[in-house]
Design a protein around this motif. Structure first.
Motif, short mmCIF file in Angstrom:
data_model
loop_
_atom_site.label_atom_id
_atom_site.label_comp_id
_atom_site.label_asym_id
_atom_site.label_seq_id
_atom_site.Cartn_x
_atom_site.Cartn_y
_atom_site.Cartn_z
N THR A 1 0.84 -1.20 0.00
CA THR A 1 0.00 0.00 0.00
C THR A 1 0.88 1.26 0.00
N ALA A 2 1.92 1.24 0.84
CA ALA A 2 2.82 2.39 0.90
C ALA A 2 3.45 2.64 -0.47
N GLY A 3 3.90 1.56 -1.12
CA GLY A 3 4.53 1.69 -2.43
C GLY A 3 3.58 2.27 -3.46
N ILE A 4 2.32 1.80 -3.44
CA ILE A 4 1.35 2.28 -4.44
C ILE A 4 1.06 3.76 -4.22
N ILE A 5 0.88 4.16 -2.95
CA ILE A 5 0.60 5.58 -2.69
C ILE A 5 1.80 6.44 -3.08
N LEU A 6 3.01 5.94 -2.80
CA LEU A 6 4.21 6.65 -3.25
C LEU A 6 4.18 6.83 -4.76
N ALA A 7 3.78 5.78 -5.47
CA ALA A 7 3.72 5.86 -6.93
C ALA A 7 2.80 6.99 -7.37
N PHE A 8 1.61 7.08 -6.72
CA PHE A 8 0.68 8.16 -7.06
C PHE A 8 1.32 9.52 -6.83
N MET A 9 2.14 9.60 -5.75
CA MET A 9 2.69 10.90 -5.39
C MET A 9 3.82 11.35 -6.32
N ILE A 10 4.63 10.41 -6.81
CA ILE A 10 5.74 10.84 -7.67
C ILE A 10 5.34 10.87 -9.14
N LEU A 11 4.20 10.24 -9.46
CA LEU A 11 3.72 10.21 -10.84
C LEU A 11 3.71 11.59 -11.50
N PRO A 12 3.09 12.62 -10.86
CA PRO A 12 3.05 13.92 -11.53
C PRO A 12 4.43 14.51 -11.80
N PHE A 13 5.38 14.32 -10.87
CA PHE A 13 6.72 14.90 -11.07
C PHE A 13 7.40 14.29 -12.30
N ILE A 14 7.35 12.96 -12.38
CA ILE A 14 8.00 12.32 -13.53
C ILE A 14 7.27 12.68 -14.82
N THR A 15 5.92 12.70 -14.76
CA THR A 15 5.14 13.01 -15.96
C THR A 15 5.50 14.39 -16.51
N MET A 16 5.57 15.38 -15.61
CA MET A 16 5.77 16.76 -16.07
C MET A 16 7.12 16.91 -16.77
#
Lengths: 280, 322
Positions: free
Chosen positions: B175-190
């Protein structure tokens, strides 16, 4: 070279396109899910008392987080007062004086690194240099930690915004015999005003939701603060403590505070965007 | 009517050949402010090192490899925290990198400009949501969802792997890993979006002219062309994931234990600091926690520096400003 039939290639392309649409929808869905959940669960906790009353022990009805709201505002305000002048001047050096000098290069690089530094490390740092020597937690320490997080944001956006100001403007003013610092403060700042405001707003938005650097600098407190020299209530640490508690009414309060923080941060971000777009 | 007044205003400070005193002062002042940021990073490093010394003296390098974390007997080892940090970050990267790539692909290549602008703004707002809100949502909304639907399903289908065994509690490493993924997703995407946009259209158009599909252009031309930048974006996300504190603290479970199962609770360096720092009283306990912080500082510093070097090299090579 083995050739694949065109239909296979088109199929892969179609699948990847579909996947990318799904991924984007997932991102939007997440944003919606989080915001709606925060509104749905937080709205019931928000009433007039929430803004002006002190917190109550678990099990007692009523009460609010007035002290935490005041604490967050005070610490964010002080952090802004510290970080904005320093960041602004740092940005001026990067854009107007340093440009490609070694100092400017180093500063730019460090600012980028500091922006990505975990905020809890900043908390530990302030604990070591402020809390340990003074032997108690304080609002000043919290504000200082927030200021350090804000500083690189302000300095980098200032630089970017000042660079957008056309050089002819500077040359015109210099040709009139104005000293450089006057050109910067009176002409360049004025031309870049919208951008500078955006930078400030983004900086405030960045720190107003921060929790980790406050955990062991400002700590928390159940009372109104009399001065910044004592442990200070703030919204984010309150959310953490209340959410981790087993009491339902405290968790409810935490949702109310979450709603407040989310609305505040998103509003600041949208305003910053709006200010910048208005200008363009 | 405005001009004459402005003129008069400036004539109050006549230029006399030498640099005016105000200018020298202003340049020095702003230079000092610029110097502040690198100095801060040094100061942070020195302070962390100074406070870690007792731990380093007591445990030596064994601190990094010992699993024991017992404040009562004053024995401290960082292995479980380091393990948790690495595993949760690994999960986050595995999920976030491919998702960010395809979202960037949609934003740059597929969607019409106005849709791409709307989606881009929404994804950026995702980055603006504070960590603690992700924590609240993760603990009260997402963890129960994981416990009720995702983890039973995973246990049912992939339960033969030790990774997916154990009771579905909702909170834990996965769960921690998945939430982390959601959080860093926008940074990498941009950043990936910016990199994709900066690839010269001529290069892409040549590939289209050869009859490539959009995916083939991205996979064989755009990504290799902007590889340095894409790597930089990845490392930037990695740095964020390693140090992310509050969201992880809410959902990782906070126990000093290494488990094979991703359903089991664990902890990370940042979550350990967040949980225990304010309660630590013994000097050695505080020192051990600060030593954990030092480990985190060094790792994130190296990752950030690497990411900055990569991104800078790309922007330099393409001669556009960062």
């Amino acid at each position: 070279m083995n050739r694949r039939p065109p239909t296979g290639r088109r199929l892969i392309n179609f699948l990847v396109s579909g996947f990318s649409v799904l991924a984007s929808l997932l991102g939007i869905f997440l944003l919606g899910w989080i915001i709606l959940e925060v509104i749905y669960r937080g709205l019931t906790a928000i009433n007039f008392d929430f803004f002006i009353k002190l917190p109550t022990p678990p099990g007692m009805a009523g009460g609010g987080l007035g002290n935490a709201i005041a604490g967050t505002l005070a610490m964010t305000g002080l952090a802004t007062l510290i970080a904005v002048p320093l960041g602004l001047l740092g940005g001026v050096y990067l854009a107007e004086y340093g440009e490609d000098s070694r100092l400017a290069d180093n500063s730019r690089f460090s600012a980028n690194v500091l922006m990505g530094m975990p905020s809890i490390i900043i908390g530990v740092f302030i604990y070591a240099i402020v809390v340990v020597p003074l032997k108690h937690f304080s609002g000043y320490a919290g504000a200082l930690a927030l200021a350090i997080i804000m500083l690189p944001v302000i300095s980098r956006t200032t630089e970017d915004m000042l660079r957008l100001v056309p050089n002819t403007l500077r040359e015109t003013a210099l040709a009139l015999g104005a000293p450089r610092w006057k050109v910067t403060v009176l002409i360049v700042f004025r031309a870049a005003r919208a951008g500078l405001i955006t930078g400030g707003l983004l900086g405030v938005a960045r720190v107003s939701g921060e929790t980790a650097p406050l955990l062991f600098t400002a700590l928390n407190s159940p009372y109104w603060f009399r001065s910044l020299g004592e442990p200070m209530a703030n919204l984010t640490v309150t959310i953490f403590n209340y959410a981790m508690s087993p009491y339902r009414d405290w968790q409810q309060m935490a949702w109310g505070a979450s709603l407040l923080i989310t609305v505040g941060v998103l509003a600041l971000n949208l305003t910053a965007r709006f200010v910048l777009q208005e200008k363009r | 009517m405005r001009e004459p007044r402005v003129l008069r205003f400036f004539q109050l400070w006549p230029q006399t050949g030498a640099e005016p005193l105000g200018d020298v002062g202003f340049r020095w002042l702003s230079g000092c402010c610029a110097l502040l940021v690198p100095l801060l990073i040094w100061a942070i490093f020195v302070q962390l090192l100074y406070y870690s010394l007792p731990t380093i003296k007591t445990f030596g390098l064994g601190f990094l490899f010992s699993q024991t974390w017992n404040p009562v007997t004053q024995e401290f080892g960082a292995a479980s925290s380091i393990f948790g940090t690495l595993i949760s970050t690994l999960i986050a990267m595995l999920l976030a990198v491919p998702l960010s790539m395809v979202i960037a692909l949609l934003l740059v290549e597929l969607a019409p400009p106005w849709i791409s602008r709307v989606i881009g703004t929404l994804i950026e707002l995702l980055a603006a949501i504070p960590s603690i809100i992700y924590g609240m949502w993760g603990l009260f909304v997402f963890a129960p969802f994981m416990a009720d639907y995702v983890q039973p399903a995973l246990g049912h289908t992939l339960g033969f792997l030790p990774l997916f065994q154990g009771p579905p509690m909702g909170i834990g490493m996965l769960t921690a890993g998945i939430i982390l993924a959601f959080m860093i997703l926008p940074f990498i995407t941009m950043i990936t979006r910016d990199v994709f946009t900066l690839v010269p259209p001529v290069v892409k158009e040549s590939a289209y002219g050869m009859g490539s599909t959009t995916w083939e252009v991205t996979y064989k031309v755009t990504i290799p062309y902007g590889l340095v930048g894409v790597l930089g974006a990845g490392f930037l996300g990695l740095g964020r994931a390693l140090g992310e504190t509050m969201a992880v603290t809410f959902v990782i479970g906070n126990t000093h234990r290494i488990s094979a199962s991703l359903f089991a609770p664990g902890n990370s360096i940042a979550s350990c600091l967040a949980n225990e720092f304010a309660e630590a009283t013994e000097p050695l306990y505080v020192s051990a926690l600060i030593a954990l912080g030092l480990v985190l500082f060094i790792v994130t510093y190296l990752v950030q520096v690497l990411s900055q070097i990569l991104l800078r090299r790309m922007y330099r090579a393409w001669s556009v400003g960062l």
